[in-house]
Design a protein around this motif. Structure first.
Motif, mmCIF file in Angstrom:
data_model
loop_
_atom_site.group_PDB
_atom_site.id
_atom_site.type_symbol
_atom_site.label_atom_id
_atom_site.label_comp_id
_atom_site.label_asym_id
_atom_site.label_seq_id
_atom_site.Cartn_x
_atom_site.Cartn_y
_atom_site.Cartn_z
ATOM 1 N N ARG A 24 -21.577 13.881 -1.865
ATOM 2 C CA ARG A 24 -20.492 14.852 -1.745
ATOM 3 C C ARG A 24 -19.452 14.621 -2.832
ATOM 4 N NH1 ARG A 24 -19.166 13.767 4.442
ATOM 5 N NH2 ARG A 24 -17.261 14.916 3.930
ATOM 6 N N ASP A 25 -18.682 15.657 -3.101
ATOM 7 C CA ASP A 25 -17.654 15.578 -4.135
ATOM 8 C C ASP A 25 -16.592 14.552 -3.742
ATOM 9 O OD1 ASP A 25 -16.246 16.763 -6.575
ATOM 10 O OD2 ASP A 25 -14.731 17.046 -4.999
ATOM 11 N N GLU A 37 -13.174 15.946 -2.519
ATOM 12 C CA GLU A 37 -13.273 16.520 -1.173
ATOM 13 C C GLU A 37 -13.377 15.429 -0.114
ATOM 14 O OE1 GLU A 37 -15.737 17.241 2.260
ATOM 15 O OE2 GLU A 37 -16.741 16.719 0.379
ATOM 16 N N THR A 58 -19.992 9.588 -0.668
ATOM 17 C CA THR A 58 -20.208 9.845 -2.092
ATOM 18 C C THR A 58 -21.543 9.300 -2.583
ATOM 19 O OG1 THR A 58 -18.938 7.827 -2.574
ATOM 20 C CG2 THR A 58 -17.746 9.923 -2.624
#
Length: 449
Positions: A296-297, A300, A291
């Motif tokens: 990144r999300d 997810e 993250t």
């Protein structure tokens, strides 16, 4: 240096002496309108700041070096490492000592609150003879005191300018080699000889490359240079055709490599001592780098992290803290933390050395599954039976050089080519030579007639 002088000098000075210096030194030297109360406030801010600064320094120095190295391998920047990993741990160490310091300040300030200008004046009269002599001495010596050099300034220039050496092959997708080591040289300052000398080998994509050898041969140092934790003084390290590290002579005393965050995430590393972040839960340890570094999300990333934990049998421990886990569980979490970054090459440095036999099996089963899935891995281990089961290629190091290299791991373990490799492998074979059982003899004596 100036900060250390301030901390050490102020901390050893009695508060009464500091109060006298503030009231009759600083106040009158610079014409401050400072009464007794103001002098007390000034002294306790000065003294309390020195005490607190020393506590902060101690808290930061108590953080293990491995925490910084784990953050580096995960791709965290210096600021992210400090705010997300180091500072929370330092605050936990700092809190009890800070409470004690606050208590000391309150107790001492109660004494100071009863002091008045008359009290300080009486001290001045008692010491006036000394201060007069001290003033005359400092005045006569003022003209002989050296001044700072004209170009001197605090801190100096510390701009970080690292030249990134990258040479891309014709097409990284066409190459079958994940990692290429060419003529690597690693030496430490004031060392008689290199720790690693002219090391060259290739790690094919999707293969398991095992490094064996006696203690002190340079196995772990080799992994650390590949991960960027140690600078190299010669040779090159290439990842999928791209040179990520070039040796630079004269960097023996330098710190970690100046690789960028994105480049660091392409080489994962699992350490012998786990090196999980104690201020994060299992899930927090795994999701921190994806993250922060890869942006990144979060949802997810958490979904993938839970899937990895299920894969290693720890999904029910996602909210546990590192100190609540066994050694084998911590090591499996460390593997998940490295895998979630999708590294092109994964390094394992004696990951089972501190585990008991049952925990060793837990970790080795995970590594065998990774090998079957096609993960490119470099493994340093003393578990010869495991190395034989998992290795596609093997090299043996001794005294910083390659003694034997084999593309056929089974042939290396059953019929090594060099005498040194034969002796090394023989040390893991144990034969007990039992003494033949002695035949009991009947006691001698005269038989009854």
């Amino acid at each position: 240096v100036l900060t250390r002088i301030y901390l050490d000098f102020i901390r050893i000075m009695p508060q009464l002496a500091l109060l006298f210096i503030a009231f009759y030194g600083f106040a009158q030297a610079w014409n401050w309108n400072l009464d007794a109360t103001g002098a007390c406030v000034f002294v306790f801010v000065l003294w309390g700041g020195a005490e607190l600064g020393d506590l902060v320094r101690g808290a930061l120095e108590s953080i293990p070096k491995a925490q910084y190295e784990s953050s580096y391998v995960l791709g965290l920047s210096g600021w992210q490492t400090f705010t997300k990993v180091i500072l929370p741990q330092a605050l936990r160490r700092l809190l009890p000592a800070s409470v004690n310091l606050a208590t000391r300040i309150v107790k001492t300030s109660r004494w100071a609150s009863r002091s008045s200008t008359r009290t300080v004046s009486s001290i001045r009269r008692a010491l006036c003879g000394f201060t007069a002599r001290f003033s005359s001495c400092t005045s006569s010596c003022a003209g002989r005191c050296p001044s700072w050099p004209a170009g001197w300034k605090r801190g100096g220039s510390m701009t970080e300018q690292a030249e990134q050496v990258t040479q891309t092959a014709q097409n990284s997708g066409k190459t079958q080699t994940s990692l290429e080591i060419r003529h690597l040289v690693k030496r430490y300052a004031n060392a008689d000889k290199p720790v690693l000398d002219d090391i060259s080998f290739d790690v094919p994509h999707g293969k398991v490359f095992v490094i064996v050898g006696p203690s002190g041969s340079g196995k772990s140092t080799l992994l650390r240079t590949i991960a960027g934790l140690e600078p190299i003084q010669g040779g090159t390290i290439a990842l999928n055709g791209e040179i990520i590290e070039t040796g630079k002579p004269g960097t023996e005393s330098a710190g970690r490599s100046k690789r960028g965050s994105e480049l660091r995430t392409r080489v994962g590393m699992v350490f012998q001592s786990y090196d999980l972040f104690p201020n994060k839960t299992v899930l927090g340890n795994i999701t921190l780098a994806p993250t922060l570094v890869q942006k990144r999300d979060k949802a997810e990333v958490e979904k993938e992290a839970i899937a990895l934990l299920e894969r290693v049998g720890l999904a029910d421990r996602k909210d546990a803290w590192p100190h609540e886990l066994s050694g084998g569980q911590r090591q499996r979490v460390a593997i998940c933390r490295a895998l979630i970054l999708h590294p092109e090459v994964l390094l394992f440095d004696e990951v089972t050395a501190a585990l008991d036999p049952e925990m060793v099996r837990e970790v080795l089963d995970v590594m065998l599954e990774l090998a079957d899935s096609g993960q490119t891995m470099l493994i340093v281990t003393h578990e010869m039976q495991f190395a034989r089961a998992i290795a596609d290629q093997v090299i043996m190091l001794e005294d910083g050089g390659i003694v034997e290299q084999s593309d056929d791991a089974e042939a290396f373990f059953t019929n090594p080519k060099t005498e040194r490799a034969k002796r090394f492998l023989h040390t893991f074979e144990f034969d007990r030579h039992r003494r033949p059982a002695e035949t009991p003899t009947e006691p001698t004596g005269t038989s009854a007639e």
